[in-house]
Scaffold this active site. Structure first.
Site, short mmCIF file in Angstrom:
data_model
loop_
_atom_site.label_atom_id
_atom_site.label_comp_id
_atom_site.label_asym_id
_atom_site.label_seq_id
_atom_site.Cartn_x
_atom_site.Cartn_y
_atom_site.Cartn_z
N ASP A 268 -11.60 -12.07 0.06
CA ASP A 268 -11.74 -11.76 1.41
C ASP A 268 -12.81 -12.72 2.00
OD1 ASP A 268 -11.69 -11.04 3.96
OD2 ASP A 268 -12.36 -8.89 3.15
N ARG B 34 -2.19 1.37 -5.78
CA ARG B 34 -2.22 0.38 -6.84
C ARG B 34 -1.35 0.11 -7.73
NH1 ARG B 34 -7.90 -0.91 -7.06
NH2 ARG B 34 -9.43 0.37 -6.57
N PHE C 272 -4.98 -6.40 5.91
CA PHE C 272 -5.39 -5.37 4.90
C PHE C 272 -3.92 -5.00 4.00
CE2 PHE C 272 -6.57 -1.92 2.28
CZ PHE C 272 -7.74 -2.15 2.03
N GLU D 298 -9.69 -12.44 -10.10
CA GLU D 298 -9.81 -11.76 -8.99
C GLU D 298 -8.45 -11.34 -8.16
OE1 GLU D 298 -11.22 -9.84 -7.03
OE2 GLU D 298 -13.20 -10.34 -6.72
N ASP D 299 -8.34 -10.24 -7.55
CA ASP D 299 -6.89 -9.87 -7.16
C ASP D 299 -6.98 -10.47 -5.84
OD1 ASP D 299 -9.27 -8.56 -6.36
OD2 ASP D 299 -8.10 -6.47 -6.25
P1 IMP Z 1 -15.13 -10.16 -0.71
O1 IMP Z 1 -16.50 -9.95 -1.49
O2 IMP Z 1 -15.18 -9.87 0.76
O3 IMP Z 1 -14.44 -11.46 -1.12
O4 IMP Z 1 -14.30 -9.03 -1.07
C1 IMP Z 1 -13.31 -8.85 -2.22
C2 IMP Z 1 -12.75 -7.71 -2.66
O5 IMP Z 1 -12.73 -6.71 -1.48
C3 IMP Z 1 -11.91 -7.47 -3.21
O6 IMP Z 1 -11.83 -7.88 -4.85
C4 IMP Z 1 -11.07 -6.26 -3.20
O7 IMP Z 1 -11.52 -5.50 -4.05
C5 IMP Z 1 -11.66 -6.04 -1.75
N1 IMP Z 1 -10.60 -6.37 -0.46
C6 IMP Z 1 -10.63 -7.17 0.21
N2 IMP Z 1 -9.66 -7.42 1.21
C7 IMP Z 1 -8.69 -6.52 0.50
C8 IMP Z 1 -7.58 -6.19 1.21
O8 IMP Z 1 -6.76 -6.43 1.96
N3 IMP Z 1 -6.79 -4.72 0.49
C9 IMP Z 1 -7.64 -4.31 -0.57
N4 IMP Z 1 -8.85 -4.68 -1.16
C10 IMP Z 1 -9.51 -5.64 -0.41
MG MG Z 2 -11.36 -6.76 -6.40
#
Ligand code: IMP
Ligand code: MG
Length: 187
Positions: A105, A167, A154, A101-102
């Site tokens: 969050d 990206r 963000f 995962e990048d």
């Molecule tokens: P989660 O399900 O809330 O953990 O969200 C994870 C996904 O939300 C990541 O794989 C990203 O694609 C996107 N995401 C969450 N925070 C950011 C951010 O700060 N910048 C860009 N994408 C984000």
């Molecule tokens: Mg992602």
């Protein structure tokens, strides 16, 4: 970097810091997966830069695959509903899977993915993430390989986007003024 904004995002994690972290994670994985059938599964699209660097930092035989998910929900939903848009193509049965995962969050995406993967017969499932927003994450699983903990900003770049742009930045940056500018333009 964005067609409507020439200002580059404020650098948060430099190319050098990323290279160092990816090398460290690659070494850890190399040490722990020798002799195992290793498969990296990346979550599109954000993983595409990190995963290509991480895969090359692992000095072992491995295979790769990709999955694309989208999550629904808003500030009032705490569960977060996740849907698979594109599934991986080859079996993960008997493979030692690392989900790449990048950024994590809330952790909702990975909670869904790990649970889903485990139903499909892998030998093991672990998690590698470049960035973790410590404050917000409610992940039910440990993060086995992590690059950096960050604040709740963000971020964009190194695969991560804001409305599909940024990206291709080679570092991780923060959008400060830009978000306000974009929201004014779209309202
Ligand atoms: P989660 O399900 O809330 O953990 O969200 C994870 C996904 O939300 C990541 O794989 C990203 O694609 C996107 N995401 C969450 N925070 C950011 C951010 O700060 N910048 C860009 N994408 C984000
Ligand atoms: Mg992602």
């Amino acid at each position: 970097m964005h067609p409507e904004d020439p200002t580059p995002p404020r650098p948060l994690i430099t190319r050098e810091m990323i290279e160092h972290a990816v090398r460290r994670m690659g070494d850890e994985i190399t040490n722990e997966y020798a002799g195992k059938k290793l498969k990296l599964i990346g979550t599109l699209k954000g993983c595409f830069v990190f995963m290509s660097d991480l895969a090359r930092a692992i000095r072992l035989p491995l295979t790769v695959d990709f999955i694309e998910v989208s999550s629904y929900g808003n500030e009032t939903t705490s569960s977060g509903v996740v849907k698979i848009n594109k599934d991986f193509t080859n079996t993960i049965e008997d493979h030692h899977v690392i989900l790449v995962e990048d950024i994590i969050d809330t952790g909702h995406t990975l909670n869904f993915l790990v649970k889903n993967m485990k139903l499909r017969g892998p030998a093991s499932v672990r998690i590698a993430a470049l960035l973790v927003k410590e404050m917000k994450q409610q992940l039910n699983y440990p993060i086995d390989y992590r690059g950096f903990n960050i604040e709740d900003d963000f971020v964009v770049g190194y695969g991560m986007d804001y409305s599909e742009y940024y990206r291709n930045l080679d570092y991780v940056g923060v959008l400060d003024g830009q978000l306000k500018l974009f929201s004014q333009k779209s309202s």
